[in-house]
Design a protein around this motif. Sequence first.
Motif, PDB file in Angstrom:
ATOM      1  N   UNK A 177       2.417  -8.204   9.603  1.00  0.00           N
ATOM      2  CA  UNK A 177       3.306  -7.136  10.083  1.00  0.00           C
ATOM      3  C   UNK A 177       2.760  -6.540  11.375  1.00  0.00           C
ATOM      4  N   UNK A 178       1.453  -6.273  11.413  1.00  0.00           N
ATOM      5  CA  UNK A 178       0.845  -5.711  12.624  1.00  0.00           C
ATOM      6  C   UNK A 178       0.995  -6.679  13.798  1.00  0.00           C
ATOM      7  N   UNK A 238      -0.176   2.107  15.509  1.00  0.00           N
ATOM      8  CA  UNK A 238      -1.003   2.863  14.561  1.00  0.00           C
ATOM      9  C   UNK A 238      -0.110   3.499  13.499  1.00  0.00           C
ATOM     10  N   UNK A 239       1.192   3.229  13.599  1.00  0.00           N
ATOM     11  CA  UNK A 239       2.163   3.803  12.673  1.00  0.00           C
ATOM     12  C   UNK A 239       2.122   3.035  11.347  1.00  0.00           C
ATOM     13  N   UNK A 265       3.976  -0.733   6.900  1.00  0.00           N
ATOM     14  CA  UNK A 265       4.335  -0.896   5.480  1.00  0.00           C
ATOM     15  C   UNK A 265       5.759  -1.406   5.313  1.00  0.00           C
ATOM     16  N   UNK A 266       6.683  -0.859   6.121  1.00  0.00           N
ATOM     17  CA  UNK A 266       8.086  -1.300   6.083  1.00  0.00           C
ATOM     18  C   UNK A 266       8.204  -2.761   6.470  1.00  0.00           C
ATOM     19  N   UNK A 267       7.498  -3.110   7.540  1.00  0.00           N
ATOM     20  CA  UNK A 267       7.522  -4.481   8.046  1.00  0.00           C
ATOM     21  C   UNK A 267       6.892  -5.432   7.016  1.00  0.00           C
ATOM     22  N   UNK A 268       5.808  -5.001   6.376  1.00  0.00           N
ATOM     23  CA  UNK A 268       5.161  -5.817   5.338  1.00  0.00           C
ATOM     24  C   UNK A 268       6.118  -6.030   4.160  1.00  0.00           C
ATOM     25  N   UNK A 269       6.863  -4.982   3.791  1.00  0.00           N
ATOM     26  CA  UNK A 269       7.849  -5.109   2.701  1.00  0.00           C
ATOM     27  C   UNK A 269       8.920  -6.129   3.077  1.00  0.00           C
ATOM     28  N   UNK A 270       9.330  -6.132   4.346  1.00  0.00           N
ATOM     29  CA  UNK A 270      10.333  -7.096   4.809  1.00  0.00           C
ATOM     30  C   UNK A 270       9.779  -8.518   4.743  1.00  0.00           C
TER      31      UNK A 270
END
Length: 144
Positions: free
Chosen positions: A104-105, A117-118, A123-128
């Motif tokens: 995601x990063x 650093x958000x 977390x949202x991107x990792x969930x996707x």
Amino acid sequence: MSLISALGLDIGSKRIGVAGCDGLGLLATGLTTIQRSYFVKDLEQLRSLVVERQATILVVGLPYLANGEIGSQAKQIQKLAQRFSKALNLPIEYVDERLTSYEAEELIKAERGFPSRNKSLIDRKAAAIILQQWLNMRKKVAKT
């Protein structure tokens, strides 16, 4: 092709990244990040997303150990995910989430040209990513 409405969850100790997919189950998108507080409050936020998106399944990322086994962190996540599953009356499936936060990063860095650093966005991107892995597995199974 049947319609699907799944929510992908990246459950951490401080936040829960949430993703949803299009009705055909082709593309996962980050929706929101829930700041964890206590179970009932977290559950209510999840419940409103389930209702809004008419979700029929929860897809949860599990951080397997390098040897493929489930460690203590993954067991804690499973326990919480099962409580959510029972309270929401939804089935649950797990996906190996090793490296999804890193991935995601890297995606964010590629999109923006600089790291983020958000943590909520990560977390949202990792969930996707978790949900997309599950959707891709479903497509492979459907083809065989």
